[in-house]
Design a protein around this motif. Structure first.
Motif, PDB file in Angstrom:
ATOM      1  N   PRO A  27       0.853  -1.190   0.000  1.00 50.22           N
ATOM      2  CA  PRO A  27       0.000   0.000   0.000  1.00 50.22           C
ATOM      3  C   PRO A  27       0.895   1.249   0.000  1.00 50.22           C
ATOM      4  CG  PRO A  27      -0.502  -1.453   1.864  1.00 50.22           C
ATOM      5  CD  PRO A  27       0.672  -2.022   1.174  1.00 50.22           C
ATOM      6  N   PHE A  28       0.502   2.275  -0.738  1.00 50.46           N
ATOM      7  CA  PHE A  28       1.336   3.482  -0.842  1.00 50.46           C
ATOM      8  C   PHE A  28       1.510   4.190   0.495  1.00 50.46           C
ATOM      9  CE2 PHE A  28       0.205   4.171  -5.600  1.00 50.46           C
ATOM     10  CZ  PHE A  28       1.033   3.119  -5.933  1.00 50.46           C
ATOM     11  N   ASN A  29       0.567   4.033   1.406  1.00 49.01           N
ATOM     12  CA  ASN A  29       0.627   4.765   2.675  1.00 49.01           C
ATOM     13  C   ASN A  29       1.197   3.941   3.825  1.00 49.01           C
ATOM     14  OD1 ASN A  29      -1.477   2.996   2.865  1.00 49.01           O
ATOM     15  ND2 ASN A  29      -2.952   4.460   3.686  1.00 49.01           N
ATOM     16  N   ILE A  30       1.874   2.831   3.533  1.00 46.56           N
ATOM     17  CA  ILE A  30       2.442   2.003   4.602  1.00 46.56           C
ATOM     18  C   ILE A  30       3.610   2.745   5.263  1.00 46.56           C
ATOM     19  CG2 ILE A  30       4.120   0.709   3.203  1.00 46.56           C
ATOM     20  CD1 ILE A  30       3.076  -1.797   4.854  1.00 46.56           C
ATOM     21  N   THR A  31       3.731   2.584   6.569  1.00 48.77           N
ATOM     22  CA  THR A  31       4.799   3.267   7.315  1.00 48.77           C
ATOM     23  C   THR A  31       5.940   2.289   7.619  1.00 48.77           C
ATOM     24  OG1 THR A  31       3.865   2.715   9.473  1.00 48.77           O
ATOM     25  CG2 THR A  31       3.092   4.773   8.431  1.00 48.77           C
ATOM     26  N   THR A  52       9.639   5.961  -2.446  1.00 46.36           N
ATOM     27  CA  THR A  52       8.846   7.169  -2.237  1.00 46.36           C
ATOM     28  C   THR A  52       8.522   7.929  -3.512  1.00 46.36           C
ATOM     29  OG1 THR A  52      10.888   8.392  -1.792  1.00 46.36           O
ATOM     30  CG2 THR A  52       9.685   7.545   0.113  1.00 46.36           C
ATOM     31  N   ARG A  57       7.042   3.805  -5.733  1.00 47.72           N
ATOM     32  CA  ARG A  57       5.979   3.694  -4.726  1.00 47.72           C
ATOM     33  C   ARG A  57       5.403   2.286  -4.754  1.00 47.72           C
ATOM     34  NH1 ARG A  57       1.749   8.371  -5.087  1.00 47.72           N
ATOM     35  NH2 ARG A  57       0.978   7.241  -3.298  1.00 47.72           N
TER      36      ARG A  57
END
Length: 125
Positions: A27-31, A52, A57
């Protein structure tokens, strides 16, 4: 934290197995913390690099301290569902990655030379 160990005596590993994993379809928003939670279950992690820019991504590199931990992670996390996306976990292979880079570099070099010398690949009749 429990770790799963694969070591059984003197196990022989295939040649493509190494400590560096290439992970796709993230997922693009994974931390980073979520990555450490997911991959840390299988052993000590040396480094995680999450892509990033627009070309990288959804990808990451995970470097384990031990090759057996990396193998266990690949075995358990390939196809793992994270935020409705199924992870693709592969062993990083320098030769394959550099081939893609070299091909792009050669194409750019040819385009520059064609521009410099006024050569066109199209038929200008």
């Amino acid at each position: 934290m429990t770790t799963i160990s694969l070591r059984k005596g003197n196990t022989r590993l295939p040649p493509e197995v190494n400590r560096v994993l290439y992970v796709r379809n993230l997922p693009f928003n994974i931390t980073s913390e979520e990555m450490y939670d997911i991959f840390g279950k299988y052993g000590a992690i040396r480094q995680i690099r999450i892509g990033t820019n627009k070309d990288t991504r959804g990808t990451a590199f995970v470097v384990y301290e031990d090759i057996y931990d990396a193998k266990t992670a690949v075995d358990h996390l390939s196809g793992f569902n994270v935020a409705n996306r199924y992870l693709i976990v592969l062993y990083y292979q320098q030769a394959k990655m550099s081939k893609k880079f070299d091909q792009k570099k050669k194409e750019d070099e040819i385009a520059k030379m064609q521009e410099k010398y006024g050569v066109s690949t199209k038929d200008n009749k």
